[in-house]
Design a protein around this motif. Structure first.
Motif, PDB file in Angstrom:
ATOM      1  N   PHE A  92       0.750  -1.153   0.053  1.00  0.00           N
ATOM      2  CA  PHE A  92       0.012  -0.038  -0.147  1.00  0.00           C
ATOM      3  C   PHE A  92       0.910   1.282   0.120  1.00  0.00           C
ATOM      4  CE2 PHE A  92      -2.628   3.144   2.250  1.00  0.00           C
ATOM      5  CZ  PHE A  92      -3.733   3.418   1.288  1.00  0.00           C
ATOM      6  N   SER A  93       1.848   1.205   0.790  1.00  0.00           N
ATOM      7  CA  SER A  93       2.729   2.399   0.638  1.00  0.00           C
ATOM      8  C   SER A  93       3.641   2.487  -0.534  1.00  0.00           C
ATOM      9  CB  SER A  93       3.991   2.190   1.785  1.00  0.00           C
ATOM     10  OG  SER A  93       5.002   3.152   1.838  1.00  0.00           O
ATOM     11  N   GLU A  94       3.729   1.354  -1.180  1.00  0.00           N
ATOM     12  CA  GLU A  94       4.485   1.693  -2.718  1.00  0.00           C
ATOM     13  C   GLU A  94       3.343   2.336  -3.490  1.00  0.00           C
ATOM     14  OE1 GLU A  94       5.982  -2.091  -3.915  1.00  0.00           O
ATOM     15  OE2 GLU A  94       7.455  -2.079  -2.001  1.00  0.00           O
ATOM     16  N   VAL A  95       2.284   1.930  -3.592  1.00  0.00           N
ATOM     17  CA  VAL A  95       1.186   2.415  -4.426  1.00  0.00           C
ATOM     18  C   VAL A  95       0.881   3.683  -4.084  1.00  0.00           C
ATOM     19  CG1 VAL A  95      -1.333   2.217  -4.923  1.00  0.00           C
ATOM     20  CG2 VAL A  95      -0.193   0.177  -4.448  1.00  0.00           C
ATOM     21  N   ILE A  96       0.708   4.304  -2.837  1.00  0.00           N
ATOM     22  CA  ILE A  96       0.538   5.687  -2.521  1.00  0.00           C
ATOM     23  C   ILE A  96       1.937   6.668  -2.897  1.00  0.00           C
ATOM     24  CG2 ILE A  96       0.322   7.389  -0.817  1.00  0.00           C
ATOM     25  CD1 ILE A  96      -2.190   5.853  -1.334  1.00  0.00           C
ATOM     26  N   GLY A  97       2.963   6.065  -2.757  1.00  0.00           N
ATOM     27  CA  GLY A  97       4.209   6.840  -3.207  1.00  0.00           C
ATOM     28  C   GLY A  97       4.008   6.821  -4.673  1.00  0.00           C
ATOM     29  N   SER A  98       3.842   5.847  -5.300  1.00  0.00           N
ATOM     30  CA  SER A  98       3.959   5.907  -6.939  1.00  0.00           C
ATOM     31  C   SER A  98       3.007   6.782  -7.439  1.00  0.00           C
ATOM     32  CB  SER A  98       3.641   4.859  -7.665  1.00  0.00           C
ATOM     33  OG  SER A  98       2.408   3.993  -7.298  1.00  0.00           O
ATOM     34  N   ILE A  99       1.641   6.944  -6.777  1.00  0.00           N
ATOM     35  CA  ILE A  99       0.700   8.098  -7.200  1.00  0.00           C
ATOM     36  C   ILE A  99       1.152   9.373  -6.921  1.00  0.00           C
ATOM     37  CG2 ILE A  99      -1.641   8.931  -6.688  1.00  0.00           C
ATOM     38  CD1 ILE A  99      -2.576   6.074  -5.859  1.00  0.00           C
ATOM     39  N   ILE A 100       1.901   9.634  -5.837  1.00  0.00           N
ATOM     40  CA  ILE A 100       2.388  10.904  -5.166  1.00  0.00           C
ATOM     41  C   ILE A 100       3.489  11.468  -6.514  1.00  0.00           C
ATOM     42  CG2 ILE A 100       3.838  12.162  -3.788  1.00  0.00           C
ATOM     43  CD1 ILE A 100       2.541  10.266  -1.460  1.00  0.00           C
ATOM     44  N   GLY A 101       4.292  10.396  -6.807  1.00  0.00           N
ATOM     45  CA  GLY A 101       5.675  10.549  -7.532  1.00  0.00           C
ATOM     46  C   GLY A 101       4.998  10.859  -8.985  1.00  0.00           C
ATOM     47  N   SER A 102       3.766  10.028  -9.583  1.00  0.00           N
ATOM     48  CA  SER A 102       3.400  10.365 -10.967  1.00  0.00           C
ATOM     49  C   SER A 102       2.734  11.877 -10.717  1.00  0.00           C
ATOM     50  CB  SER A 102       2.136   9.481 -11.046  1.00  0.00           C
ATOM     51  OG  SER A 102       2.503   8.388 -11.037  1.00  0.00           O
ATOM     52  N   PHE A 103       1.801  12.256  -9.632  1.00  0.00           N
ATOM     53  CA  PHE A 103       1.523  13.628  -9.817  1.00  0.00           C
ATOM     54  C   PHE A 103       2.581  14.911  -9.918  1.00  0.00           C
ATOM     55  CE2 PHE A 103      -2.506  12.112  -7.922  1.00  0.00           C
ATOM     56  CZ  PHE A 103      -3.503  12.581  -8.910  1.00  0.00           C
ATOM     57  N   GLU A 104       3.760  14.527  -9.078  1.00  0.00           N
ATOM     58  CA  GLU A 104       4.649  15.351  -9.071  1.00  0.00           C
ATOM     59  C   GLU A 104       5.575  15.270 -10.400  1.00  0.00           C
ATOM     60  OE1 GLU A 104       8.274  16.295  -5.507  1.00  0.00           O
ATOM     61  OE2 GLU A 104       6.895  14.697  -5.280  1.00  0.00           O
ATOM     62  N   SER A 105       5.667  14.251 -10.980  1.00  0.00           N
ATOM     63  CA  SER A 105       6.276  14.452 -12.216  1.00  0.00           C
ATOM     64  C   SER A 105       5.524  15.162 -13.404  1.00  0.00           C
ATOM     65  CB  SER A 105       6.596  12.956 -12.852  1.00  0.00           C
ATOM     66  OG  SER A 105       7.317  12.136 -11.968  1.00  0.00           O
ATOM     67  N   VAL A 106       4.220  15.225 -13.210  1.00  0.00           N
ATOM     68  CA  VAL A 106       3.272  15.816 -14.212  1.00  0.00           C
ATOM     69  C   VAL A 106       3.492  17.557 -13.763  1.00  0.00           C
ATOM     70  CG1 VAL A 106       0.980  16.185 -15.036  1.00  0.00           C
ATOM     71  CG2 VAL A 106       1.887  13.867 -14.751  1.00  0.00           C
ATOM     72  N   LEU A 107       3.148  17.627 -12.687  1.00  0.00           N
ATOM     73  CA  LEU A 107       3.170  18.956 -12.093  1.00  0.00           C
ATOM     74  C   LEU A 107       4.832  19.742 -12.365  1.00  0.00           C
ATOM     75  CD1 LEU A 107       1.448  18.746  -8.785  1.00  0.00           C
ATOM     76  CD2 LEU A 107       0.379  19.656 -10.983  1.00  0.00           C
ATOM     77  N   SER A 108       5.916  18.957 -12.182  1.00  0.00           N
ATOM     78  CA  SER A 108       7.017  19.579 -12.315  1.00  0.00           C
ATOM     79  C   SER A 108       7.590  19.670 -13.811  1.00  0.00           C
ATOM     80  CB  SER A 108       7.916  18.901 -11.412  1.00  0.00           C
ATOM     81  OG  SER A 108       8.024  17.759 -11.626  1.00  0.00           O
ATOM     82  N   PHE A 109       6.821  18.912 -14.821  1.00  0.00           N
ATOM     83  CA  PHE A 109       7.078  19.008 -16.261  1.00  0.00           C
ATOM     84  C   PHE A 109       7.436  20.284 -16.756  1.00  0.00           C
ATOM     85  CE2 PHE A 109       6.304  18.520 -20.944  1.00  0.00           C
ATOM     86  CZ  PHE A 109       7.422  17.643 -21.135  1.00  0.00           C
ATOM     87  N   GLY A 110       8.617  20.452 -17.397  1.00  0.00           N
ATOM     88  CA  GLY A 110       8.645  21.852 -18.057  1.00  0.00           C
ATOM     89  C   GLY A 110       9.054  22.827 -16.873  1.00  0.00           C
ATOM     90  N   HIS A 111       9.216  24.034 -17.533  1.00  0.00           N
ATOM     91  CA  HIS A 111       9.746  25.409 -16.806  1.00  0.00           C
ATOM     92  C   HIS A 111       8.319  25.628 -16.116  1.00  0.00           C
ATOM     93  CE1 HIS A 111      10.899  29.359 -15.832  1.00  0.00           C
ATOM     94  NE2 HIS A 111      12.241  28.947 -16.105  1.00  0.00           N
ATOM     95  N   PRO A 112       8.683  26.257 -14.953  1.00  0.00           N
ATOM     96  CA  PRO A 112       7.502  26.672 -13.776  1.00  0.00           C
ATOM     97  C   PRO A 112       6.462  27.682 -14.559  1.00  0.00           C
ATOM     98  CG  PRO A 112       9.376  26.370 -12.627  1.00  0.00           C
ATOM     99  CD  PRO A 112       9.852  26.255 -14.028  1.00  0.00           C
TER     100      PRO A 112
END
Length: 278
Positions: free
Chosen positions: A35-55
């Protein structure tokens, strides 16, 4: 044994809870890690999308999307200016981490909370069972949620998100339940007269009419998630809560104000984006 002796004997509730936690950790470490790995992967996915490209690219896209879908030029301008201020204050990376944690918390809360709210509206047994649990969840101090999350999942963003989900899931459950219960019997009867199955009744009658109440639950869930994500910095979660906590420990008023301003801006943006006039 007298009444005085009984009253003077402490009930070992703390020991009971500690034994239960130890039992869960000892026997369910595998599912907890998964469960921890699943939650961590969801957080990482959102963070990757939000941090894609220049601010600045993110800010422009976010502003244009707000203008397009919300039809509010003032809100779009406020979002652009607010994000630019956060970027200028060097709080952009913590902001992205906080947004990723909030999105994950809200996503999990809604995936679990809305179905439970639907069950509460249609089952008196579920309503009776969940009512004291929700009362307990909404009245217990938020710092208490950090203790089991830390023990089960250790330090980090995952523990913060799980504590946030437990803290923020009650409004979606209760307001989904309330919205469905407020659908008039006349409209339900009209649906049955046209041959609606229970599933069709839910998707075509009850949920559309309950949508304003559900959206209010979503809005409250987002606000509670934001507040808890900041508090979760105490158990190692990143984001805007980290500089807030650091400013408290070092009595750095300037850093605390800048981080707090980032929290306020994010809260206002999320509130305006997900509010719904009813």
């Amino acid at each position: 044994m007298s009444i005085i002796d009984i009253l003077s004997t402490k009930i070992p509730i703390g020991n009971w809870i500690e034994n239960i936690v130890d039992f869960i950790i000892l026997n369910f470490s595998g599912p907890l890690d998964l469960f921890s790995e699943v939650i961590g992967s969801i957080i990482g996915s959102f963070e990757s999308v939000l941090s894609f490209g220049h601010p600045l690219l993110f800010i422009i896209i976010f502003g244009l999307a707000t203008w397009k879908f919300k039809k509010d030029i003032k809100l779009a301008a406020f979002i652009v200016l607010g994000f630019i201020l956060v970027l200028n204050l060097r709080m952009w990376d913590p902001l992205i981490t906080t947004m990723a944690s909030i999105l994950t918390s809200v996503f999990v809360s809604l995936v679990l909370g809305i179905p439970i709210g639907i069950l509460k509206a249609h089952s008196r047994m579920v309503d009776v069972i969940t009512r004291p649990i929700l009362d307990f969840m909404q009245t217990i101090p938020p710092f208490v949620y950090l203790i089991p999350a830390l023990m089960f999942f250790g330090l980090g963003n995952v523990s913060g998100v799980i504590a946030t989900v437990v803290f923020a899931i009650a409004p979606p459950i209760r307001l989904t339940n309330l919205g469905i219960r407020q659908v008039s019997d006349e409209l339900k009867e009209a649906g049955r007269s046209f041959g609606c199955t229970p599933l069709q009744m839910l998707y075509k009658v009850e949920l559309p009419l309950a949508l304003p109440s559900i959206m209010m639950g979503v809005n409250q869930c987002i606000m509670l998630s934001l507040s808890m994500v900041v508090i979760s910095a105490m158990i190692g979660a990143g984001g805007l809560g980290k500089p807030v906590l650091r400013s408290l420990s070092t009595v750095d008023i300037g850093l605390g104000f800048e981080a707090g301003l980032g929290v306020v801006i994010l809260a206002m943006i999320l509130d305006r984006l997900f509010s719904r006039d009813v």
